[in-house]
Design a protein around this motif. Sequence first.
Motif, PDB file in Angstrom:
ATOM      1  N   LEU A   1     -17.113 -26.916 -19.468  1.00  0.00           N
ATOM      2  CA  LEU A   1     -17.064 -26.860 -18.008  1.00  0.00           C
ATOM      3  C   LEU A   1     -16.204 -25.694 -17.534  1.00  0.00           C
ATOM      4  O   LEU A   1     -16.486 -25.077 -16.506  1.00  0.00           O
ATOM      5  N   THR A   2     -15.147 -25.396 -18.263  1.00  0.00           N
ATOM      6  CA  THR A   2     -14.266 -24.284 -17.889  1.00  0.00           C
ATOM      7  C   THR A   2     -14.502 -23.045 -18.745  1.00  0.00           C
ATOM      8  O   THR A   2     -14.130 -21.947 -18.353  1.00  0.00           O
ATOM      9  N   ARG A   3     -15.149 -23.208 -19.888  1.00  0.00           N
ATOM     10  CA  ARG A   3     -15.339 -22.074 -20.795  1.00  0.00           C
ATOM     11  C   ARG A   3     -16.676 -21.366 -20.630  1.00  0.00           C
ATOM     12  O   ARG A   3     -16.812 -20.207 -21.038  1.00  0.00           O
ATOM     13  N   TYR A   4     -17.669 -22.064 -20.052  1.00  0.00           N
ATOM     14  CA  TYR A   4     -19.007 -21.473 -20.004  1.00  0.00           C
ATOM     15  C   TYR A   4     -19.561 -21.538 -18.588  1.00  0.00           C
ATOM     16  O   TYR A   4     -19.893 -22.615 -18.084  1.00  0.00           O
ATOM     17  N   PRO A   5     -19.707 -20.395 -17.911  1.00  0.00           N
ATOM     18  CA  PRO A   5     -20.258 -20.385 -16.552  1.00  0.00           C
ATOM     19  C   PRO A   5     -21.660 -20.983 -16.521  1.00  0.00           C
ATOM     20  O   PRO A   5     -22.510 -20.653 -17.349  1.00  0.00           O
ATOM     21  N   GLY A   6     -21.885 -21.867 -15.583  1.00  0.00           N
ATOM     22  CA  GLY A   6     -23.182 -22.502 -15.463  1.00  0.00           C
ATOM     23  C   GLY A   6     -23.316 -23.794 -16.234  1.00  0.00           C
ATOM     24  O   GLY A   6     -24.393 -24.413 -16.228  1.00  0.00           O
ATOM     25  N   ASP A   7     -22.252 -24.242 -16.898  1.00  0.00           N
ATOM     26  CA  ASP A   7     -22.338 -25.486 -17.650  1.00  0.00           C
ATOM     27  C   ASP A   7     -22.632 -26.647 -16.706  1.00  0.00           C
ATOM     28  O   ASP A   7     -21.999 -26.788 -15.656  1.00  0.00           O
ATOM     29  N   LEU A   8     -23.592 -27.491 -17.076  1.00  0.00           N
ATOM     30  CA  LEU A   8     -24.018 -28.607 -16.238  1.00  0.00           C
ATOM     31  C   LEU A   8     -23.521 -29.953 -16.738  1.00  0.00           C
ATOM     32  O   LEU A   8     -23.286 -30.864 -15.951  1.00  0.00           O
ATOM     33  N   ALA A   9     -23.425 -30.098 -18.046  1.00  0.00           N
ATOM     34  CA  ALA A   9     -23.118 -31.407 -18.620  1.00  0.00           C
ATOM     35  C   ALA A   9     -22.770 -31.232 -20.079  1.00  0.00           C
ATOM     36  O   ALA A   9     -23.242 -30.303 -20.735  1.00  0.00           O
ATOM     37  N   GLY A  10     -21.966 -32.158 -20.588  1.00  0.00           N
ATOM     38  CA  GLY A  10     -21.667 -32.143 -22.012  1.00  0.00           C
ATOM     39  C   GLY A  10     -21.042 -33.452 -22.432  1.00  0.00           C
ATOM     40  O   GLY A  10     -20.288 -34.064 -21.675  1.00  0.00           O
ATOM     41  N   LYS A  11     -21.375 -33.902 -23.631  1.00  0.00           N
ATOM     42  CA  LYS A  11     -20.780 -35.114 -24.185  1.00  0.00           C
ATOM     43  C   LYS A  11     -20.543 -34.899 -25.664  1.00  0.00           C
ATOM     44  O   LYS A  11     -21.461 -34.553 -26.414  1.00  0.00           O
ATOM     45  N   THR A  12     -19.305 -35.068 -26.066  1.00  0.00           N
ATOM     46  CA  THR A  12     -18.935 -34.937 -27.470  1.00  0.00           C
ATOM     47  C   THR A  12     -18.842 -36.304 -28.131  1.00  0.00           C
ATOM     48  O   THR A  12     -18.803 -37.340 -27.461  1.00  0.00           O
ATOM     49  N   GLY A  13     -18.783 -36.294 -29.438  1.00  0.00           N
ATOM     50  CA  GLY A  13     -18.574 -37.528 -30.177  1.00  0.00           C
ATOM     51  C   GLY A  13     -18.007 -37.236 -31.548  1.00  0.00           C
ATOM     52  O   GLY A  13     -18.166 -36.125 -32.070  1.00  0.00           O
ATOM     53  N   TYR A  14     -17.335 -38.232 -32.116  1.00  0.00           N
ATOM     54  CA  TYR A  14     -16.846 -38.100 -33.492  1.00  0.00           C
ATOM     55  C   TYR A  14     -16.623 -39.488 -34.082  1.00  0.00           C
ATOM     56  O   TYR A  14     -15.993 -40.352 -33.467  1.00  0.00           O
ATOM     57  N   THR A  15     -17.170 -39.713 -35.253  1.00  0.00           N
ATOM     58  CA  THR A  15     -16.773 -40.810 -36.125  1.00  0.00           C
ATOM     59  C   THR A  15     -16.801 -40.263 -37.543  1.00  0.00           C
ATOM     60  O   THR A  15     -17.352 -39.194 -37.804  1.00  0.00           O
ATOM     61  N   ASN A  16     -16.233 -41.003 -38.473  1.00  0.00           N
ATOM     62  CA  ASN A  16     -16.261 -40.547 -39.869  1.00  0.00           C
ATOM     63  C   ASN A  16     -17.690 -40.427 -40.377  1.00  0.00           C
ATOM     64  O   ASN A  16     -17.995 -39.529 -41.171  1.00  0.00           O
ATOM     65  N   LEU A  17     -18.566 -41.321 -39.920  1.00  0.00           N
ATOM     66  CA  LEU A  17     -19.954 -41.290 -40.366  1.00  0.00           C
ATOM     67  C   LEU A  17     -20.730 -40.165 -39.686  1.00  0.00           C
ATOM     68  O   LEU A  17     -21.504 -39.450 -40.319  1.00  0.00           O
TER      69      LEU A  17
ATOM     70  N   ARG B   1     -19.465 -37.469 -38.117  1.00  0.00           N
ATOM     71  CA  ARG B   1     -18.738 -36.210 -37.983  1.00  0.00           C
ATOM     72  C   ARG B   1     -18.798 -35.759 -36.521  1.00  0.00           C
ATOM     73  O   ARG B   1     -18.913 -36.586 -35.621  1.00  0.00           O
ATOM     74  N   LYS B   2     -18.729 -34.477 -36.253  1.00  0.00           N
ATOM     75  CA  LYS B   2     -18.714 -34.025 -34.865  1.00  0.00           C
ATOM     76  C   LYS B   2     -20.137 -33.926 -34.312  1.00  0.00           C
ATOM     77  O   LYS B   2     -21.029 -33.404 -34.978  1.00  0.00           O
ATOM     78  N   THR B   3     -20.310 -34.408 -33.081  1.00  0.00           N
ATOM     79  CA  THR B   3     -21.602 -34.319 -32.413  1.00  0.00           C
ATOM     80  C   THR B   3     -21.395 -33.792 -30.997  1.00  0.00           C
ATOM     81  O   THR B   3     -20.320 -33.939 -30.416  1.00  0.00           O
ATOM     82  N   TYR B   4     -22.458 -33.198 -30.443  1.00  0.00           N
ATOM     83  CA  TYR B   4     -22.376 -32.666 -29.072  1.00  0.00           C
ATOM     84  C   TYR B   4     -23.774 -32.582 -28.476  1.00  0.00           C
ATOM     85  O   TYR B   4     -24.732 -32.221 -29.156  1.00  0.00           O
ATOM     86  N   VAL B   5     -23.866 -32.920 -27.192  1.00  0.00           N
ATOM     87  CA  VAL B   5     -25.090 -32.700 -26.433  1.00  0.00           C
ATOM     88  C   VAL B   5     -24.678 -32.159 -25.075  1.00  0.00           C
ATOM     89  O   VAL B   5     -23.737 -32.655 -24.459  1.00  0.00           O
TER      90      VAL B   5
ATOM     91  N   MET C   1     -25.457 -31.966 -34.366  1.00  0.00           N
ATOM     92  CA  MET C   1     -25.134 -33.193 -35.077  1.00  0.00           C
ATOM     93  C   MET C   1     -24.596 -32.882 -36.472  1.00  0.00           C
ATOM     94  O   MET C   1     -24.934 -31.869 -37.071  1.00  0.00           O
ATOM     95  N   TYR C   2     -23.755 -33.781 -36.952  1.00  0.00           N
ATOM     96  CA  TYR C   2     -23.164 -33.707 -38.282  1.00  0.00           C
ATOM     97  C   TYR C   2     -22.442 -32.374 -38.482  1.00  0.00           C
ATOM     98  O   TYR C   2     -22.704 -31.606 -39.403  1.00  0.00           O
ATOM     99  N   GLY C   3     -21.511 -32.102 -37.576  1.00  0.00           N
ATOM    100  CA  GLY C   3     -20.754 -30.857 -37.611  1.00  0.00           C
ATOM    101  C   GLY C   3     -19.344 -31.060 -38.116  1.00  0.00           C
ATOM    102  O   GLY C   3     -18.804 -32.170 -38.101  1.00  0.00           O
ATOM    103  N   THR C   4     -18.733 -29.968 -38.550  1.00  0.00           N
ATOM    104  CA  THR C   4     -17.365 -30.048 -39.075  1.00  0.00           C
ATOM    105  C   THR C   4     -16.430 -29.020 -38.457  1.00  0.00           C
ATOM    106  O   THR C   4     -15.239 -29.064 -38.694  1.00  0.00           O
ATOM    107  N   GLY C   5     -16.935 -28.076 -37.703  1.00  0.00           N
ATOM    108  CA  GLY C   5     -16.102 -26.995 -37.178  1.00  0.00           C
ATOM    109  C   GLY C   5     -16.173 -26.900 -35.669  1.00  0.00           C
ATOM    110  O   GLY C   5     -16.210 -27.907 -34.959  1.00  0.00           O
ATOM    111  N   ASP C   6     -16.216 -25.678 -35.166  1.00  0.00           N
ATOM    112  CA  ASP C   6     -16.154 -25.408 -33.737  1.00  0.00           C
ATOM    113  C   ASP C   6     -17.542 -25.543 -33.113  1.00  0.00           C
ATOM    114  O   ASP C   6     -18.281 -24.573 -32.992  1.00  0.00           O
ATOM    115  N   LEU C   7     -17.898 -26.748 -32.692  1.00  0.00           N
ATOM    116  CA  LEU C   7     -19.199 -26.946 -32.072  1.00  0.00           C
ATOM    117  C   LEU C   7     -19.290 -26.254 -30.724  1.00  0.00           C
ATOM    118  O   LEU C   7     -20.373 -25.794 -30.334  1.00  0.00           O
ATOM    119  N   TYR C   8     -18.193 -26.164 -29.997  1.00  0.00           N
ATOM    120  CA  TYR C   8     -18.231 -25.469 -28.708  1.00  0.00           C
ATOM    121  C   TYR C   8     -18.599 -24.001 -28.893  1.00  0.00           C
ATOM    122  O   TYR C   8     -19.405 -23.449 -28.144  1.00  0.00           O
TER     123      TYR C   8
END
Length: 283
Positions: free
Chosen positions: A225-241, A243-247, A262-269
């Motif tokens: 929202l603050t890093r990307y002009p025009g961002d409309l929506a975003g939802k992150t997630g994390y569990t051990n199973l 790993r990192k997720t984003y939509v 899906m199933y990420g380990t680093g900088d998804l942003y």
Amino acid sequence: MACSRSSRWSRTLIAGCALALTLSSVGVAVPKAAVAQPQPAGALTLPEGPAQAWLLADLDTGRILASRNPYERHAPASTIKVLLAMVVLDHLSPDNFARANTSHTEVECSCVGLAPGQPYTTRQLLAALLMVSGNDAANMLADMLGGQRSAVAAMNRKAAAVGARATRASSPSGLDGPGWESVTTPHDLAAMLRAALAYPLIAQIMRAPSAQFPGKTITNQNELLTRYPGDLAGKTGYTNLARKTYVGAAQRGSRRLAVVQMYGTGDLYGQAIGLFDWGFGQA
């Protein structure tokens, strides 16, 4: 790779599946890393990144611009809360309210910090769900829908209705546990986000930087929202199973794009920014 035929989004994807099958049938290997349209001169290079499965698509037409393992099933973690939000608004008025109890707070956090005995409106709980990923808010909303079992059943019906037929929700929050692992795919998460942003209140909450909540101000955890002009929506997630997720979704001019990771380990942003830039750079 299976292709659902149940929605406009899915019908758009069928053409991509047919193309892949045609290429394979004549002995041309379809790159496993990514399937994408040709780039115009001077366009950015399609970025690789830390997500094992990802998808970049036009949010309005459903056309996939690039992907890696878009039909691979993984645990969604908190990205599944977008699905819960739609179910909530299908059944409850934003001004409905209920009082929190201790059972709502007995959950692994992230939590918004519900206070037993305090009344909360549906609108406030949705803000807590989508902006700070409150698992306690998810529990309370599930109770307002008739309990966890009823809420999860409604979530799975909604997933099928929007064309997310490889999705199986097993908890309202996306938390995993023995015997109740949720699964979805990048394709399905993109279909769910597209459907969710057609709800004006969900779209409003997901692009708001902050919201008032009883006793506090909550801040949207979506850093784009603050890093990307025009961002409309975003939802992150994390569990051990999971790993990192984003939509997420972004707009430039009249074009709207969706990114799922899906199933990420680093900088998804960082990867999401690269994918948005690449997509907006295409003709």
